[in-house]
Every structure is written in C-alpha cells, then in structure tokens.
Design a protein around this motif. Structure first.
Motif, short mmCIF file in Angstrom:
data_model
loop_
_atom_site.label_atom_id
_atom_site.label_comp_id
_atom_site.label_asym_id
_atom_site.label_seq_id
_atom_site.Cartn_x
_atom_site.Cartn_y
_atom_site.Cartn_z
N ASP A 95 0.82 -1.21 0.00
CA ASP A 95 0.00 0.00 0.00
C ASP A 95 0.86 1.26 0.00
N LEU A 96 2.18 1.10 0.14
CA LEU A 96 3.09 2.24 0.24
C LEU A 96 3.85 2.52 -1.05
N MET A 97 3.86 1.56 -1.95
CA MET A 97 4.61 1.70 -3.21
C MET A 97 3.73 1.29 -4.39
N ALA A 98 4.14 1.72 -5.56
CA ALA A 98 3.45 1.30 -6.78
C ALA A 98 4.48 1.17 -7.90
N VAL A 99 4.21 0.30 -8.82
CA VAL A 99 5.09 0.12 -9.98
C VAL A 99 4.68 1.13 -11.05
N GLY A 100 5.67 1.82 -11.62
CA GLY A 100 5.41 2.79 -12.68
C GLY A 100 6.17 2.43 -13.94
N GLY A 101 5.66 2.89 -15.07
CA GLY A 101 6.29 2.62 -16.35
C GLY A 101 7.40 3.61 -16.66
N HIS A 102 8.28 3.19 -17.57
CA HIS A 102 9.41 4.05 -17.99
C HIS A 102 9.76 3.77 -19.45
N THR A 123 5.43 -2.83 -25.27
CA THR A 123 6.39 -3.83 -24.80
C THR A 123 6.54 -3.76 -23.29
N SER A 124 6.61 -2.54 -22.78
CA SER A 124 6.69 -2.35 -21.33
C SER A 124 5.45 -2.90 -20.63
N ASP A 125 4.27 -2.56 -21.14
CA ASP A 125 3.01 -3.03 -20.55
C ASP A 125 2.91 -4.56 -20.57
N ASP A 126 3.33 -5.17 -21.68
CA ASP A 126 3.27 -6.63 -21.80
C ASP A 126 4.12 -7.30 -20.72
N ILE A 127 5.28 -6.75 -20.44
CA ILE A 127 6.15 -7.33 -19.40
C ILE A 127 5.53 -7.16 -18.03
N PHE A 128 4.95 -5.97 -17.78
CA PHE A 128 4.29 -5.77 -16.49
C PHE A 128 3.14 -6.75 -16.29
N ARG A 129 2.33 -6.96 -17.34
CA ARG A 129 1.19 -7.88 -17.23
C ARG A 129 1.66 -9.31 -16.94
N LEU A 130 2.80 -9.67 -17.52
CA LEU A 130 3.36 -11.00 -17.32
C LEU A 130 3.58 -11.30 -15.85
N TYR A 131 3.89 -10.25 -15.07
CA TYR A 131 4.18 -10.43 -13.65
C TYR A 131 3.09 -9.85 -12.75
N GLY A 132 1.91 -9.61 -13.32
CA GLY A 132 0.77 -9.23 -12.51
C GLY A 132 0.62 -7.75 -12.24
#
Length: 204
Positions: A95-102, A123-132
């Motif tokens: 609840d204290l952190m979030a993953v952001g794109g780059h 490509t970035s979004d696809d990798i993020f989705r792969l790991y939830g």
C-alpha cells in the motif's frame, strides 16, 4: 545482459584512456561522463538528439567495440544487478509503493514517432502484465523528455500520472508531475533532504 544506456556510456568513460569516436564525433574522458571534444556537451545531450534508429545503431556499434563483459570487468556486480519479475510481487501488494512505467528502452520519447512510442509502451506493458502489474497508472519519461504528442499518446494508453525529471515548464504543470530523484548510493540523510526540498519546492 542489460545495462542502462547511461550507465553503459559512463562505464565506457571509465574504461577508455583518453578519447573515443562515436558517430564520427570525438568524445573525451571526463570526470563522470564523456564530453564532446567539439563543444564540451555531455554524451547524454548528444544521444538524446539521435532518432530511434540512429540510437539503436549507435548502441549496437558501441557494444561490439566495448562489450559489457569488458567494461564491467572491475565493477561491483551488485551495482548493475536488476530487479527481477518475482521481485515485483511485494511491491504490487504494498500500500506504500506502486510500480510505474518508464518505456521499454531508455530512449528520449520526444524523438519517437507515434508507432515507435506505441511499441515502447506496449512492450513495457506486456512485461508488467506477465508479472501481474496491470494496470500501471504512472509513467516517468526517460531523461524527462516529452512533447504534446507524447502526452496525448500516453494518455490514450491509459496512463493517469505522467512524470518528468526535475522541473516542469509552467504550461505543463497541470498535466505533468516533477520527479524527485532518490539515489540508493547517496545515503538516507541525503534522500530525506531531497524529498523535503521537493515538497517545499512543489507544494505537495
């Protein structure tokens, strides 16, 4: 192996004895970064003027001349150790952190055309989705560079929070957040001071 392009260029700076030729220009060894022998600009200023195909070719040519294994030979392995997919799990749940794109590659978004930018985001979004990690709502622009096209396309891709580096021009203050750097090698006190100054400066 993957090394952030800026880190890779800095490793070349440490590796060479005097000068190196890149795309027909001579760069001299600097204290921290390669500097243009012509105008003393840093190598970062130079590579950010290159369009995407030229950037990829430049980095490809350099890795043939200066392989990763060569320039990292005397470097501490932990310095270039990357987060892995499974490492994202506690961040996703926090609840204290979030993953952001780059983006996928660390490239100046403002020199990309619409198709190239879409490829970086997809490509970035696809990798993020792969790991939830879906959806990812924030995006920090590589090197802080953006323009109107970049803002429009990133909004179309669903990014709610767009983040530049350091200061943001006045006309974009309602649409782009400034970024405050936290450096893992700078120490706790330095980072707390940086955050405090950021809050005082930007008012949030």
């Amino acid at each position: 192996a993957y090394i952030h392009p800026s880190d890779y260029l800095d490793l070349i700076n440490l590796y060479i004895d005097d000068t190196v030729e890149i795309n027909g220009e001579i760069f001299s060894k600097g204290r921290y970064h390669l500097r243009s022998a012509k105008n003393n600009e840093s190598i970062y200023q130079f590579i950010n003027t290159l369009d995407f195909p030229a950037l990829k070719k430049t980095l490809s040519d350099l890795t043939e001349r200066f392989p990763y294994t060569t320039v990292t030979h005397s470097a501490n392995e932990e310095t270039y150790k990357l987060i892995t997919g499974p490492d994202l799990s506690p961040i996703i749940k926090s609840d204290l952190m979030a993953v952001g794109g780059h983006g996928y590659l660390h490239v100046n978004f403002s020199v990309l055309n619409e198709e190239q930018l879409a490829e970086q985001l997809k490509t970035s979004d696809d990798i993020f989705r792969l790991y939830g990690c879906d959806p990812v709502k924030s995006l920090a622009f590589p090197y802080g560079y953006f323009n109107e096209q970049v803002l429009t396309i990133c909004r179309q891709w669903g990014y709610k929070y767009l983040i530049a580096a350091g200061s943001v021009p006045a006309e974009y203050l309602n649409r782009v957040f400034p970024r405050i750097g936290i450096l893992n090698l700078a120490g706790f006190a330095y980072n707390i001071l940086s955050v405090n100054r950021g809050f005082n400066r930007f008012g949030f």
